[in-house]
Design a protein around this motif. Structure first.
Motif, PDB file in Angstrom:
ATOM      1  N   GLU A   1       0.737  -1.280   0.039  1.00  0.00           N
ATOM      2  CA  GLU A   1      -0.007  -0.041   0.084  1.00  0.00           C
ATOM      3  C   GLU A   1       0.730   1.375   0.032  1.00  0.00           C
ATOM      4  O   GLU A   1       0.409   2.230  -0.591  1.00  0.00           O
ATOM      5  N   ALA A   2       1.897   1.111   0.555  1.00  0.00           N
ATOM      6  CA  ALA A   2       2.911   2.166   0.586  1.00  0.00           C
ATOM      7  C   ALA A   2       3.838   2.354  -0.902  1.00  0.00           C
ATOM      8  O   ALA A   2       4.816   3.106  -0.911  1.00  0.00           O
ATOM      9  N   ARG A   3       3.547   1.414  -1.587  1.00  0.00           N
ATOM     10  CA  ARG A   3       4.138   1.398  -3.093  1.00  0.00           C
ATOM     11  C   ARG A   3       5.643   1.326  -2.796  1.00  0.00           C
ATOM     12  O   ARG A   3       6.784   1.839  -3.517  1.00  0.00           O
ATOM     13  N   GLY A   4       5.983   0.196  -1.891  1.00  0.00           N
ATOM     14  CA  GLY A   4       7.523  -0.066  -1.553  1.00  0.00           C
ATOM     15  C   GLY A   4       8.347   0.702  -0.683  1.00  0.00           C
ATOM     16  O   GLY A   4       9.355   0.594  -0.506  1.00  0.00           O
ATOM     17  N   ASN A   5       7.535   1.747  -0.112  1.00  0.00           N
ATOM     18  CA  ASN A   5       8.087   2.824   0.788  1.00  0.00           C
ATOM     19  C   ASN A   5       8.321   2.092   2.246  1.00  0.00           C
ATOM     20  O   ASN A   5       7.392   2.207   3.108  1.00  0.00           O
ATOM     21  N   VAL A   6       9.223   1.380   2.588  1.00  0.00           N
ATOM     22  CA  VAL A   6       9.291   0.658   3.696  1.00  0.00           C
ATOM     23  C   VAL A   6       9.323   1.572   5.008  1.00  0.00           C
ATOM     24  O   VAL A   6       8.668   1.363   6.055  1.00  0.00           O
ATOM     25  N   MET A   7       9.721   2.761   4.976  1.00  0.00           N
ATOM     26  CA  MET A   7       9.856   3.768   6.174  1.00  0.00           C
ATOM     27  C   MET A   7       8.407   4.274   6.150  1.00  0.00           C
ATOM     28  O   MET A   7       8.000   4.087   7.236  1.00  0.00           O
ATOM     29  N   LYS A   8       7.673   4.387   5.127  1.00  0.00           N
ATOM     30  CA  LYS A   8       6.137   4.995   5.343  1.00  0.00           C
ATOM     31  C   LYS A   8       5.540   3.634   5.878  1.00  0.00           C
ATOM     32  O   LYS A   8       4.546   3.834   6.818  1.00  0.00           O
ATOM     33  N   ALA A   9       5.626   2.629   5.272  1.00  0.00           N
ATOM     34  CA  ALA A   9       4.935   1.399   5.814  1.00  0.00           C
ATOM     35  C   ALA A   9       5.446   1.025   7.417  1.00  0.00           C
ATOM     36  O   ALA A   9       4.382   0.727   8.056  1.00  0.00           O
TER      37      ALA A   9
ATOM     38  N   ARG B   1       6.100   3.297   9.483  1.00  0.00           N
ATOM     39  CA  ARG B   1       5.516   4.330  10.509  1.00  0.00           C
ATOM     40  C   ARG B   1       3.950   3.958  10.481  1.00  0.00           C
ATOM     41  O   ARG B   1       3.367   3.997  11.757  1.00  0.00           O
ATOM     42  N   ALA B   2       3.399   3.385   9.494  1.00  0.00           N
ATOM     43  CA  ALA B   2       1.901   3.116   9.616  1.00  0.00           C
ATOM     44  C   ALA B   2       1.852   2.138  10.386  1.00  0.00           C
ATOM     45  O   ALA B   2       0.607   1.872  11.233  1.00  0.00           O
ATOM     46  N   LEU B   3       2.354   1.043  10.585  1.00  0.00           N
ATOM     47  CA  LEU B   3       2.530  -0.281  11.598  1.00  0.00           C
ATOM     48  C   LEU B   3       2.780   0.162  12.851  1.00  0.00           C
ATOM     49  O   LEU B   3       2.719  -0.587  13.583  1.00  0.00           O
ATOM     50  N   GLY B   4       3.860   1.160  12.977  1.00  0.00           N
ATOM     51  CA  GLY B   4       4.066   1.487  14.432  1.00  0.00           C
ATOM     52  C   GLY B   4       5.209   0.763  14.816  1.00  0.00           C
ATOM     53  O   GLY B   4       5.482   0.211  16.127  1.00  0.00           O
ATOM     54  N   ILE B   5       5.942   0.188  13.933  1.00  0.00           N
ATOM     55  CA  ILE B   5       7.258  -0.791  13.983  1.00  0.00           C
ATOM     56  C   ILE B   5       8.581  -0.106  13.404  1.00  0.00           C
ATOM     57  O   ILE B   5       8.435   0.884  12.647  1.00  0.00           O
ATOM     58  N   SER B   6       9.657  -0.588  13.580  1.00  0.00           N
ATOM     59  CA  SER B   6      10.899  -0.045  13.098  1.00  0.00           C
ATOM     60  C   SER B   6      11.005  -0.502  11.673  1.00  0.00           C
ATOM     61  O   SER B   6      10.531  -1.623  11.184  1.00  0.00           O
ATOM     62  N   ARG B   7      11.811   0.060  10.718  1.00  0.00           N
ATOM     63  CA  ARG B   7      12.209  -0.397   9.451  1.00  0.00           C
ATOM     64  C   ARG B   7      12.793  -1.452   9.364  1.00  0.00           C
ATOM     65  O   ARG B   7      12.644  -2.362   8.647  1.00  0.00           O
ATOM     66  N   ALA B   8      13.785  -2.006  10.687  1.00  0.00           N
ATOM     67  CA  ALA B   8      14.560  -2.928  10.414  1.00  0.00           C
ATOM     68  C   ALA B   8      13.562  -4.399  10.578  1.00  0.00           C
ATOM     69  O   ALA B   8      13.942  -5.444  10.112  1.00  0.00           O
ATOM     70  N   THR B   9      12.623  -3.872  11.577  1.00  0.00           N
ATOM     71  CA  THR B   9      11.327  -5.173  11.761  1.00  0.00           C
ATOM     72  C   THR B   9      10.889  -5.337  10.293  1.00  0.00           C
ATOM     73  O   THR B   9      10.569  -6.552  10.094  1.00  0.00           O
TER      74      THR B   9
ATOM     75  N   ARG C   1      11.129  -9.186   8.709  1.00  0.00           N
ATOM     76  CA  ARG C   1      10.009 -10.017   8.390  1.00  0.00           C
ATOM     77  C   ARG C   1       9.796 -10.321   6.856  1.00  0.00           C
ATOM     78  O   ARG C   1       9.374 -11.492   6.627  1.00  0.00           O
ATOM     79  N   LEU C   2      10.256  -9.490   6.013  1.00  0.00           N
ATOM     80  CA  LEU C   2      10.153  -9.878   4.775  1.00  0.00           C
ATOM     81  C   LEU C   2      11.202 -10.557   4.248  1.00  0.00           C
ATOM     82  O   LEU C   2      11.380 -10.843   2.885  1.00  0.00           O
ATOM     83  N   GLY C   3      12.241 -10.807   5.062  1.00  0.00           N
ATOM     84  CA  GLY C   3      13.172 -11.890   4.404  1.00  0.00           C
ATOM     85  C   GLY C   3      14.328 -11.096   3.794  1.00  0.00           C
ATOM     86  O   GLY C   3      14.870 -11.841   2.805  1.00  0.00           O
ATOM     87  N   GLY C   4      14.815  -9.838   3.825  1.00  0.00           N
ATOM     88  CA  GLY C   4      15.618  -9.150   3.206  1.00  0.00           C
ATOM     89  C   GLY C   4      15.382  -7.898   2.518  1.00  0.00           C
ATOM     90  O   GLY C   4      14.489  -7.325   3.230  1.00  0.00           O
ATOM     91  N   LYS C   5      15.866  -7.761   1.401  1.00  0.00           N
ATOM     92  CA  LYS C   5      15.658  -6.282   0.805  1.00  0.00           C
ATOM     93  C   LYS C   5      14.224  -5.907   0.489  1.00  0.00           C
ATOM     94  O   LYS C   5      13.658  -6.909  -0.248  1.00  0.00           O
ATOM     95  N   SER C   6      14.090  -4.592   0.290  1.00  0.00           N
ATOM     96  CA  SER C   6      12.691  -4.516  -0.243  1.00  0.00           C
ATOM     97  C   SER C   6      12.934  -3.413  -1.388  1.00  0.00           C
ATOM     98  O   SER C   6      14.038  -2.883  -1.551  1.00  0.00           O
ATOM     99  N   LYS C   7      11.927  -3.076  -1.965  1.00  0.00           N
ATOM    100  CA  LYS C   7      12.186  -2.012  -3.192  1.00  0.00           C
ATOM    101  C   LYS C   7      12.640  -0.837  -2.482  1.00  0.00           C
ATOM    102  O   LYS C   7      12.088  -0.490  -1.572  1.00  0.00           O
TER     103      LYS C   7
END
Length: 378
Positions: free
Chosen positions: A350-358, A360-368, A372-378
């Protein structure tokens, strides 16, 4: 304060008479004489509005125009309640009690049961369109259920007006899919034996009507839910209806008690993702996969950490209680890790690959998110 009810019908009537004298004539309050404190509250409201117990009761019927508007406005309620009223009328036929359905204003919209039309007292209160609200006929189970929004039992002299002392009645409010009071169901007898156990029957019947109301409203998915120790497919199930995008269209009182996010009468729209800690699409997918076979319950987490057994059903498959077995075994529980991963993946999409935005929306860290996604994201 605990109240010990009298041991005989004669003592019960005597205590009611003593309470009437204390409150209605002398303006005093004698705790313990009345079975319920709401009765005195209703009596005092009647007195404050200028009513007197010895007055005649009008039992006014709406005008023809107002009656047509009332019938149109309550058509869905009457249709949903009719099968329940027919069964109820047959069940109580030998008790000399009958069933009355009113709208939220206390106007009679349907009746059923063994009504003796030769008895004017029964005929007066069972006419479609008669106003049985507290403002019109004083303290009754109908007015009390609509005012207190709880099940009630009322016997003879506990009614405000002397003219209504022949009636004994049980009542329960009815709540619509939006959580607001839609009307009430009443069981009344005239000069008959007191049967306070009818309060339990009227509550169960009211629940059936509420479930019929939510199932009759257009929806794409209906979710039955209950705690793991209860069967699914019973009248005690919570019911939540959704539109195709996962927005909540309605919920019955049981569901509102199980899931705090379902605020009764809330004007704000509620999305399924606010109820359950998993993507709402998983519920639709489960319902579609079961469409050709026997629907299977699944275990779903709430945001509180509690879990419910739910049974998502496509429209047209939700009408028959009990069809899913006496104690249906839940399907495999979704591992919490898989649920969380699915939520994170959904947020990233939903954040179109923006991990930081996702994050913040979930209230968790970018590292988490990365972990959880098993590696790099877009």
């Amino acid at each position: 304060m605990l109240t010990v009810l009298p041991s005989s019908p004669e003592q019960r009537l005597l205590q009611i008479a003593q309470a009437r004298q204390a409150v209605l004539r002398d303006g005093q309050s004698l705790p313990g004489l009345l079975a319920e404190s709401w009765i005195e509250r209703s009596w005092r409201r009647c007195l404050a509005s200028g009513k007197r117990p010895e007055q005649e009761v009008g039992f006014d019927v709406l005008s023809a125009q107002a009656l047509r508007r009332t019938e149109e406005a309550n058509h869905v309620l009457v249709q949903a309640a009719r099968p329940v009223l027919e069964k109820l009328g047959a069940a109580i036929a030998s008790t000399r009690y009958f069933a009355i359905l009113t709208n939220a204003q206390g106007v009679v919209v349907d009746v059923n049961g063994a009504i003796d039309r030769r008895d004017r007292r029964a005929d007066l209160i069972t006419r479609i369109g008669v106003d049985l609200s507290e403002q019109s006929v004083g303290t009754t189970a109908i007015g009390a259920a609509l005012t207190e929004l709880q099940p009630v039992w009322l016997h003879r002299g506990e009614h405000f007006f002397n003219a209504n002392s022949a009636y004994s009645c049980a009542g329960a409010p009815l709540f619509g899919p939006d959580g607001r009071c839609a009307g009430m169901l009443d069981l009344t007898g005239v000069d008959t034996v007191e049967r306070p156990e009818l309060k339990h029957l009227v509550v169960q019947s009211a629940r059936n009507i509420e479930n019929a109301l939510i199932q009759s409203r257009p929806h794409d998915l209906l979710i039955r839910l209950n705690w793991s120790s209860h069967s699914l497919g019973e009248d005690s199930d919570g019911l939540v209806s959704l539109d195709p995008d996962g927005w909540v269209l309605g919920a019955n009182p049981a569901a509102r008690q199980m899931v705090p996010a379902l605020q009764a009468g809330s004007p704000a729209a509620v999305h399924c993702s606010e109820l359950f800690a998993l993507p709402y699409e998983m519920l639709f997918d489960a319902a579609r996969s079961d469409a050709a076979g026997s629907p299977q319950p699944m275990e779903v987490p709430l945001w509180s950490g509690l879990r419910l057994h739910v049974l998502p059903l496509l429209r047209g498959r939700a009408a028959a209680p009990g069809r899913f077995g006496g104690r249906a075994a839940a399907g495999p529980a979704l591992p919490l890790k898989d649920v969380e991963t699915a939520l994170i993946r959904k947020a990233v999409n939903e954040a179109r690959g923006n991990v930081m935005k996702a994050a913040r929306a979930l209230g968790i860290s970018r590292a988490t998110v990365y972990r959880r996604l098993g590696g790099k994201s877009k």
